[in-house]
Design a protein around this motif. Sequence first.
Motif, short mmCIF file in Angstrom:
data_model
loop_
_atom_site.label_atom_id
_atom_site.label_comp_id
_atom_site.label_asym_id
_atom_site.label_seq_id
_atom_site.Cartn_x
_atom_site.Cartn_y
_atom_site.Cartn_z
N GLY A 36 -25.15 5.90 40.55
CA GLY A 36 -24.85 5.49 41.91
C GLY A 36 -23.47 5.95 42.34
N ASP A 37 -22.93 5.32 43.35
CA ASP A 37 -21.64 5.74 43.90
C ASP A 37 -20.46 4.96 43.32
OD1 ASP A 37 -22.90 7.57 45.61
OD2 ASP A 37 -23.36 5.98 47.04
N GLY A 38 -20.74 4.06 42.38
CA GLY A 38 -19.67 3.19 41.90
C GLY A 38 -18.77 3.79 40.84
N MET A 39 -19.25 4.81 40.11
CA MET A 39 -18.49 5.31 38.96
C MET A 39 -17.17 5.94 39.37
SD MET A 39 -18.22 5.55 35.71
CE MET A 39 -19.83 5.35 34.95
N ASN A 40 -17.16 6.79 40.38
CA ASN A 40 -15.93 7.47 40.79
C ASN A 40 -14.86 6.47 41.23
OD1 ASN A 40 -16.86 10.16 40.36
ND2 ASN A 40 -18.05 10.01 42.26
N SER A 41 -15.25 5.50 42.04
CA SER A 41 -14.28 4.51 42.50
C SER A 41 -13.81 3.62 41.36
CB SER A 41 -14.88 3.66 43.63
OG SER A 41 -16.05 3.00 43.20
N PHE A 42 -14.72 3.33 40.42
CA PHE A 42 -14.34 2.53 39.25
C PHE A 42 -13.26 3.23 38.43
CE2 PHE A 42 -15.05 2.22 34.62
CZ PHE A 42 -14.58 0.94 34.41
N LEU A 43 -13.47 4.50 38.11
CA LEU A 43 -12.50 5.24 37.31
C LEU A 43 -11.16 5.37 38.01
CD1 LEU A 43 -14.83 8.06 35.91
CD2 LEU A 43 -13.87 6.13 34.64
N GLU A 44 -11.20 5.57 39.32
CA GLU A 44 -9.96 5.70 40.09
C GLU A 44 -9.23 4.36 40.15
OE1 GLU A 44 -6.85 6.75 42.62
OE2 GLU A 44 -8.18 8.02 41.42
N GLU A 45 -9.96 3.30 40.41
CA GLU A 45 -9.36 1.98 40.60
C GLU A 45 -8.78 1.42 39.30
OE1 GLU A 45 -8.22 -1.52 42.58
OE2 GLU A 45 -8.97 0.37 43.41
N CYS A 46 -9.51 1.60 38.19
CA CYS A 46 -9.11 0.94 36.94
C CYS A 46 -8.28 1.82 36.02
CB CYS A 46 -10.35 0.45 36.20
SG CYS A 46 -11.19 -0.91 37.03
N PHE A 47 -8.46 3.15 36.10
CA PHE A 47 -7.78 4.02 35.15
C PHE A 47 -7.01 5.17 35.81
CE2 PHE A 47 -11.39 2.23 32.76
CZ PHE A 47 -10.71 1.66 31.71
N LYS A 48 -7.01 5.20 37.15
CA LYS A 48 -6.32 6.28 37.88
C LYS A 48 -6.85 7.65 37.47
CE LYS A 48 -3.89 2.97 39.59
NZ LYS A 48 -4.34 2.38 40.86
N ILE A 49 -8.17 7.71 37.18
CA ILE A 49 -8.80 8.97 36.79
C ILE A 49 -9.57 9.52 37.98
CG2 ILE A 49 -10.55 10.04 35.32
CD1 ILE A 49 -9.88 8.00 33.17
N GLN A 50 -9.23 10.73 38.41
CA GLN A 50 -9.95 11.38 39.50
C GLN A 50 -11.23 12.01 38.94
OE1 GLN A 50 -9.09 11.46 42.71
NE2 GLN A 50 -7.07 10.51 42.58
N SER A 51 -12.37 11.69 39.52
CA SER A 51 -13.64 12.25 39.06
C SER A 51 -14.53 12.58 40.24
CB SER A 51 -14.35 11.27 38.11
OG SER A 51 -14.66 10.07 38.80
N ASN A 52 -15.50 13.42 39.98
CA ASN A 52 -16.45 13.82 41.02
C ASN A 52 -17.85 13.79 40.43
OD1 ASN A 52 -17.44 14.70 43.48
ND2 ASN A 52 -17.13 16.87 42.98
N ILE A 53 -18.25 12.61 39.98
CA ILE A 53 -19.55 12.44 39.33
C ILE A 53 -20.62 12.23 40.38
CG2 ILE A 53 -20.85 11.01 37.71
CD1 ILE A 53 -18.14 10.24 36.44
N SER A 54 -21.69 12.98 40.28
CA SER A 54 -22.79 12.86 41.24
C SER A 54 -23.48 11.50 41.09
CB SER A 54 -23.81 13.98 41.00
OG SER A 54 -24.99 13.74 41.73
N SER A 55 -23.83 10.92 42.22
CA SER A 55 -24.52 9.63 42.19
C SER A 55 -25.90 9.74 41.59
CB SER A 55 -24.61 9.05 43.61
OG SER A 55 -25.34 9.92 44.45
#
Length: 249
Positions: A36-55
């Motif tokens: 889904g769309d939650g992984m990218n925001s999760f990584l950014e919010e909790c670990f400051k990791i920029q990602s572009n994972i497809s939903s």
Amino acid sequence: MNRDEFIKKHTVFPRSFLKEVAVMLSYPSLEGKKMGDGMNSFLEECFKIQSNISSDESFGPFKINTNEQSLSFSFDFDSCSIVVDASKDYISFNDSIYRKTRPLAEFAETVAHGFGTLSMRKDNVWVFPTSNPAEIVHEGLKFILSPDMLEKLPEISTVSNSGSWRLSTECAPIFKDENKIGVKGLIRLILDYSEGDGLACHVVFEAKTIDNVDYSNFREKLIRLNAVLYNMFIRSVSDKVLELMAQDD
């Protein structure tokens, strides 16, 4: 030794035999599901990791090692965890565990979309340099454990003085009605011997919520688990261990 007073004040001792602390949170299985769309925001919010994972990408277990060498996170199909190497720079539950667990709740909320049970494990270890574990194992356990705890433990089978071996046994903790406090406890004794390293006696305290947790009570339940583990530890170890932990040097 006033154990009730230690528990009432939740005394923080200058010394510790704590080796590892782990917190685990279960949730509905993600195997075969899209992230889904939650992984990218999760990584950014909790670990400051920029990602572009497809939903549309299927979930796959992953691990995150932090800048703190003693701290790591694991995210699996049906559970996630934080593990802290308590032999390195462990301060207290509040500083080393409680403030670091937010990613577990955020992952369950935003990616897994559901919560299960919460559990916590603390591994304490005492190492006895010896080439004759059969001779010292019972005296070693008397040094570590209280008489009440020794009575509860199943009898240890005969141990060998050669090679490497591991023995494990477990029992229920010393506290009253677990349904009343909403936590199920377990104490595990692991004896680990190798000819080069001697005899390591692990006393592992585990506590798990009986019911599922949720986002709103995750922190509250974590505090409860820690209090239960503290109670279990204080009731289980010997006076000698508590005296050593109270020493400043």
